[in-house]
Design an enzyme around this catalytic site. Sequence first.
Site, PDB file in Angstrom:
ATOM      1  N   TYR A  31       0.869  -1.181   0.000  1.00 51.85           N
ATOM      2  CA  TYR A  31       0.000   0.000   0.000  1.00 51.85           C
ATOM      3  C   TYR A  31       0.902   1.226   0.000  1.00 51.85           C
ATOM      4  CZ  TYR A  31      -3.849   3.057   1.630  1.00 51.85           C
ATOM      5  OH  TYR A  31      -4.790   4.048   1.771  1.00 51.85           O
ATOM      6  N   GLN A  33       1.197   4.763  -0.208  1.00 49.54           N
ATOM      7  CA  GLN A  33       0.552   6.091  -0.051  1.00 49.54           C
ATOM      8  C   GLN A  33       1.540   7.105   0.475  1.00 49.54           C
ATOM      9  OE1 GLN A  33      -3.595   6.440   1.615  1.00 49.54           O
ATOM     10  NE2 GLN A  33      -2.529   7.489   3.274  1.00 49.54           N
ATOM     11  N   THR A  34       2.159   6.866   1.615  1.00 53.28           N
ATOM     12  CA  THR A  34       3.047   7.835   2.265  1.00 53.28           C
ATOM     13  C   THR A  34       4.287   8.134   1.423  1.00 53.28           C
ATOM     14  OG1 THR A  34       2.308   7.080   4.435  1.00 53.28           O
ATOM     15  CG2 THR A  34       4.387   8.259   4.370  1.00 53.28           C
ATOM     16  N   SER A  40       0.813  12.283   6.891  1.00 56.09           N
ATOM     17  CA  SER A  40      -0.494  12.657   7.472  1.00 56.09           C
ATOM     18  C   SER A  40      -1.374  13.347   6.438  1.00 56.09           C
ATOM     19  CB  SER A  40      -0.283  13.598   8.651  1.00 56.09           C
ATOM     20  OG  SER A  40       0.286  12.894   9.732  1.00 56.09           O
ATOM     21  N   GLY A  73       5.129  -0.779   3.910  1.00 59.68           N
ATOM     22  CA  GLY A  73       5.620  -2.078   4.352  1.00 59.68           C
ATOM     23  C   GLY A  73       5.627  -3.062   3.197  1.00 59.68           C
ATOM     24  N   GLU A 320      -0.834   4.118  10.181  1.00 59.72           N
ATOM     25  CA  GLU A 320      -2.291   4.143   9.991  1.00 59.72           C
ATOM     26  C   GLU A 320      -2.876   5.431  10.547  1.00 59.72           C
ATOM     27  OE1 GLU A 320      -2.750   1.277   8.102  1.00 59.72           O
ATOM     28  OE2 GLU A 320      -4.069   2.889   7.435  1.00 59.72           O
ATOM     29  N   ASP A 322      -1.129   9.217  12.384  1.00 60.46           N
ATOM     30  CA  ASP A 322      -0.557   9.768  13.628  1.00 60.46           C
ATOM     31  C   ASP A 322      -1.717  10.014  14.596  1.00 60.46           C
ATOM     32  OD1 ASP A 322       1.514  11.558  15.173  1.00 60.46           O
ATOM     33  OD2 ASP A 322      -0.329  12.716  14.923  1.00 60.46           O
TER      34      ASP A 322
END
Length: 560
Positions: A31, A33-34, A40, A73, A320, A322
């Site tokens: 996944y 995204q970050t 955030s 991850g 998931e 902060d």
Amino acid sequence: MFVPAIKGQGTEEQQKKWLPLAYKFQIIGCYAQTELGHGSNVQGLETTATFDPMTDEFVIHSPTLTSSKWWPGGLGKASTHAVVYARLITEGKDYGIHGFIVQLRSLEDHSPLPGVTLGDIGGKFGSGAYNSMDNGVLRFDHVRIPRDQMLMRLSQVTREGKYVQSDVPKQLLYGTMVYVRQSIVADASKALSRAVCIAVRYSAIRKQFGSQDGGPETQVLNYRTQQSRLFPLLASAYAFRFVGDWLNWLYTDVTQKLEVKDYSTLQEAHACTAGLKAVTTSATADAIEECRKLCGGHGYLNSSGLPELFAVYVPACTYEGDNVVLLLQVARILMKTVSQLTSGKQPVGTMAYMGKVQHLMQSKCAVKTAEDWLNPAFIQEAFEARALRMAVNCAQNIGQASNQEEGFYERSPDLLEAAVAHIQLIIVTKFIEKVHQDIPGHGVKEQLQNLCNVYALYTLHKHLGDFLATGSLTPKQGALANEQLGKLYAQVRPNAVALVDAFNYTDHYLGSVLGRYDGNVYPALYEEAWKDPLNETVVPEGYHEYLRPLLKQQLKLSRL
Ligand SMILES: CC/C=C\C/C=C\C/C=C\C/C=C/C(=O)SCCNC(=O)CCNC(=O)[C@H](O)C(C)(C)COP(=O)(O)OP(=O)(O)OC[C@H]1O[C@@H](n2cnc3c(N)ncnc32)[C@H](O)[C@@H]1OP(=O)(O)O
Ligand SMILES: Cc1cc2nc3c(=O)[nH]c(=O)nc-3n(C[C@H](O)[C@H](O)[C@H](O)COP(=O)(O)OP(=O)(O)OC[C@H]3O[C@@H](n4cnc5c(N)ncnc54)[C@H](O)[C@@H]3O)c2cc1C
């Protein structure tokens, strides 16, 4: 997370294509995204996905260093594919963040595909505890993917490049995070119950001081300070289990409603998953560290299982979402709910208590004795009054600011506390509801009632300032709650070991010499020590190179 993202944001056709491959491990997904520059702030992500109508493809690109995907991850070494969140650009317009399935590595030899640079981001907290996870870095240099690899359940891009927004709330883009957050609450209960199991069992066998005329020393579990530190954590493990079960029900119910395009509980799901994830993970991280301290020096040994449990668990306060960012989301929803109270719109779900604003803003707690605090109605009303009054106070203060957003920003520390009060009310409420159910097993219900009261009164004692500042309690009533708490600890003590045995963890799963079911700790500690690689040689490596010259030199000097 790769799988729930495709389930939640992929069309039926896309699910049929990609999910079987993932389930059979014919592809491995992550996944993504970050980014290096944004985690955030999802709407601040910089990776781009630009539609090329000439070739019916999206061009995925990392325009800046900070747009590098960072943390996902499994990204660094294991994954062959990713759901990549990027800014969708078509016909020259930026439509914000959308999900795209992108292949990263060859299925032939696992080498990165052309235009894809990826690797692991390096060692993490806790000397390797989390290093079994290859959190990765990923950059794209104009990588092309077919248009049909845009996840198109929530919105589409036509062959001509037209952007089409489905008639679903755009927040469903965040659905995967909601799913994982609700699962993290159950994870908190598991991690906390492991730590508490270790600490309670060890506290039962550890004896220090207190022997009378040569008799056995005192079990540290009998010390009131050990009980006042440990039993609230035991109660929290049960509390988080029950609220996690309820949250899973809520999530399932919301998901079923979404299937029939009923979006009425989406906000409730967001507030509860975000808030409960934040409160339970923060409490659990602190509790695991407290359990380490409750085991004294031996708690610091890796063989206690606690250092690794702590190091692997604590990122839960960050991943998931902060925890502060998530609690501010809850605060926003609380403020919105308070603002609607005057409109006559009745709050529902976990906000329903705010509809009793007339009563709760002036109610006086009726507790007169310590035993009165065993009445769940008194506990429930005290927690409701505290949460509502904190929220209304924040709303009134924000209302005095020059503008709402500025006011929200200025009052965000108070809003954080109001959000925590609201979430703790949910946890207490669900525990009370649980112990009101039929519970099998002789004496089990009574023990759970004790733990429910321990959780509620400990939380009240720890946040007594809120209750006093809002006038929800008097100092005397606060003192009575603390008095009752001490009595409850005495009732929990005889069953403490049984209450952690009830988690039914094998010694293998617990991974702790201190938490062994048989309590045979000292021989096991001693045996474990000799497995230390340092003990493979009697004279340590480096003696001849470092210690001997030093010792000899000092000996010479001492003879001068
Ligand atoms: C299968 C796996 C099982 C177990 C795994 C266990 C552990 C996994 C271990 C590690 C994996 C870790 C993975 C990750 O970390 S993935 C990345 C996680 N990242 C985040 O959580 C980012 C956090 N940030 C956000 O969610 C958003 O940026 C934020 C909500 C903070 C802000 O969003 P945005 O800027 O778009 O909007 P706002 O103006 O704040 O809100 C607009 C509007 O939308 C509502 N809203 C926001 N979020 C949601 C949601 N999730 N669901 C529903 N509604 C949402 C919000 O309330 C506003 O509503 P309104 O006021 O009515 O307009
Ligand atoms: C072990 C681990 C695994 C991860 N796995 C994944 C994964 O699989 N996929 C993925 O996409 N991501 C993953 N992440 C990334 C993770 O989701 C982000 O790190 C997380 O969302 C926090 O975002 P951030 O790092 O930008 O924190 P920041 O937001 O930069 O936080 C820094 C500080 O700023 C504060 N702050 C930020 N915004 C505000 C605000 N508006 N108001 C007040 N304070 C604010 C925060 O409270 C915090 O104190 C993982 C992270 C870790 C540690």
